[in-house]
Design a protein around this motif. Structure first.
Motif, PDB file in Angstrom:
ATOM      1  N   VAL A  15       0.838  -1.209   0.000  1.00  0.00           N
ATOM      2  CA  VAL A  15       0.000   0.000   0.000  1.00  0.00           C
ATOM      3  C   VAL A  15       0.869   1.255   0.000  1.00  0.00           C
ATOM      4  CG1 VAL A  15      -1.647   1.361   1.359  1.00  0.00           C
ATOM      5  CG2 VAL A  15      -1.988  -1.100   1.094  1.00  0.00           C
ATOM      6  N   ALA A  16       1.924   1.243   0.797  1.00  0.00           N
ATOM      7  CA  ALA A  16       2.840   2.396   0.853  1.00  0.00           C
ATOM      8  C   ALA A  16       3.482   2.649  -0.506  1.00  0.00           C
ATOM      9  CB  ALA A  16       3.915   2.158   1.909  1.00  0.00           C
ATOM     10  N   ALA A  17       3.832   1.578  -1.209  1.00  0.00           N
ATOM     11  CA  ALA A  17       4.446   1.717  -2.537  1.00  0.00           C
ATOM     12  C   ALA A  17       3.452   2.292  -3.537  1.00  0.00           C
ATOM     13  CB  ALA A  17       4.950   0.355  -3.023  1.00  0.00           C
ATOM     14  N   VAL A  18       2.196   1.854  -3.446  1.00  0.00           N
ATOM     15  CA  VAL A  18       1.145   2.373  -4.330  1.00  0.00           C
ATOM     16  C   VAL A  18       0.944   3.871  -4.093  1.00  0.00           C
ATOM     17  CG1 VAL A  18      -1.342   2.327  -4.803  1.00  0.00           C
ATOM     18  CG2 VAL A  18      -0.067   0.178  -4.612  1.00  0.00           C
ATOM     19  N   VAL A  19       0.856   4.252  -2.835  1.00  0.00           N
ATOM     20  CA  VAL A  19       0.632   5.666  -2.495  1.00  0.00           C
ATOM     21  C   VAL A  19       1.817   6.521  -2.930  1.00  0.00           C
ATOM     22  CG1 VAL A  19       0.375   7.303  -0.587  1.00  0.00           C
ATOM     23  CG2 VAL A  19      -0.960   5.188  -0.598  1.00  0.00           C
ATOM     24  N   GLU A  20       3.020   6.032  -2.695  1.00  0.00           N
ATOM     25  CA  GLU A  20       4.207   6.796  -3.080  1.00  0.00           C
ATOM     26  C   GLU A  20       4.247   7.041  -4.590  1.00  0.00           C
ATOM     27  OE1 GLU A  20       9.087   6.728  -2.588  1.00  0.00           O
ATOM     28  OE2 GLU A  20       7.863   5.133  -1.708  1.00  0.00           O
ATOM     29  N   ALA A  21       3.938   5.999  -5.368  1.00  0.00           N
ATOM     30  CA  ALA A  21       3.920   6.149  -6.827  1.00  0.00           C
ATOM     31  C   ALA A  21       2.809   7.102  -7.265  1.00  0.00           C
ATOM     32  CB  ALA A  21       3.737   4.784  -7.491  1.00  0.00           C
TER      33      ALA A  21
END
Length: 219
Positions: free
Chosen positions: A54-60
């Motif tokens: 989820v953190a990777a999705v939000v960062e992107a």
């Protein structure tokens, strides 16, 4: 020819697609694995757990949104046009967005939520203020505009479309509510000169929509 995305990128992109459609809590790692046609074990080779994914999705997403804002400001003919270009982008980005996504983010993935809020409270606030300054310099916004107050109002209005108590998902989409709020916002900003541009840009979009409808029927 563009290169094929890496497995890690494919996982992130598929997770984003499913989160946008169903919300975060409703999508399991098994769902993501099944949608990709890979094992859950493979996903865990790239992401320790769902929270990291989820953190990777939000960062992107944050990086994409920031690039979009920068591009829109650069290509806009004027401050009013910038808002209309933003409306166009919002209608594309949020068209299929599940309004529960932000709630799920805050409730179950606080680290990623803080990343989003940092983007909102710093980058977006700066972007809104820059647009207000531009509109005032161009004579398109009211001279008596309390710019700082208006910027903060606009910032908080970004979250209103995600309030499912106010706007039931069975009746409203996040994109449609966001569009109406943005249009009401720009009408409150403009001087008589800016109002003429609103009318112009709305007429252009109406003509384009009619053209697209006719073209679609003739295909």
């Amino acid at each position: 020819m563009s290169a094929e995305p890496t497995p890690k990128t494919r996982i992130r992109q598929k997770a984003e697609e499913l989160f946008m459609k169903y919300g975060i809590r409703s999508v399991s790692m098994d769902d993501i694995a099944n949608a990709l046609g890979m094992s859950k074990k493979t996903i865990y080779q790239y992401f320790v757990d769902k929270d990291e994914l989820v953190a990777a999705v939000v960062e992107a997403d944050v990086l994409d949104m920031q690039q979009d804002c920068t591009d829109i400001a650069h290509h806009a003919k004027d401050a009013v046009h910038e808002i209309f270009l933003t409306i166009d982008r919002v209608m594309v980005q949020l068209h299929h967005m599940n309004p529960m996504l932000i709630y799920d983010l805050e409730k179950f993935h606080f680290r990623a939520f803080q990343k989003f809020m940092d983007h909102k409270n710093k980058f977006l606030l700066q972007t809104i203020k820059a647009n207000l300054d531009r509109g005032l310099a161009e004579g398109l916004y009211r001279e008596d505009l309390p710019a700082d107050m208006v910027a903060r109002f606009r910032l908080e209005s970004l979250m209103i479309p995600f309030n499912t108590d106010l706007f039931s998902p069975t009746k409203y989409t996040v994109a449609d509510v966001s569009k109406e709020i943005l249009e009401l916002y720009v009408f409150g900003l403009v001087s008589p000169k800016g109002y003429k541009l609103i009318v112009k840009y709305k007429e252009e979009r109406l003509k384009q929509a009619k053209h697209d409808t006719v073209s679609g029927k003739t295909k």
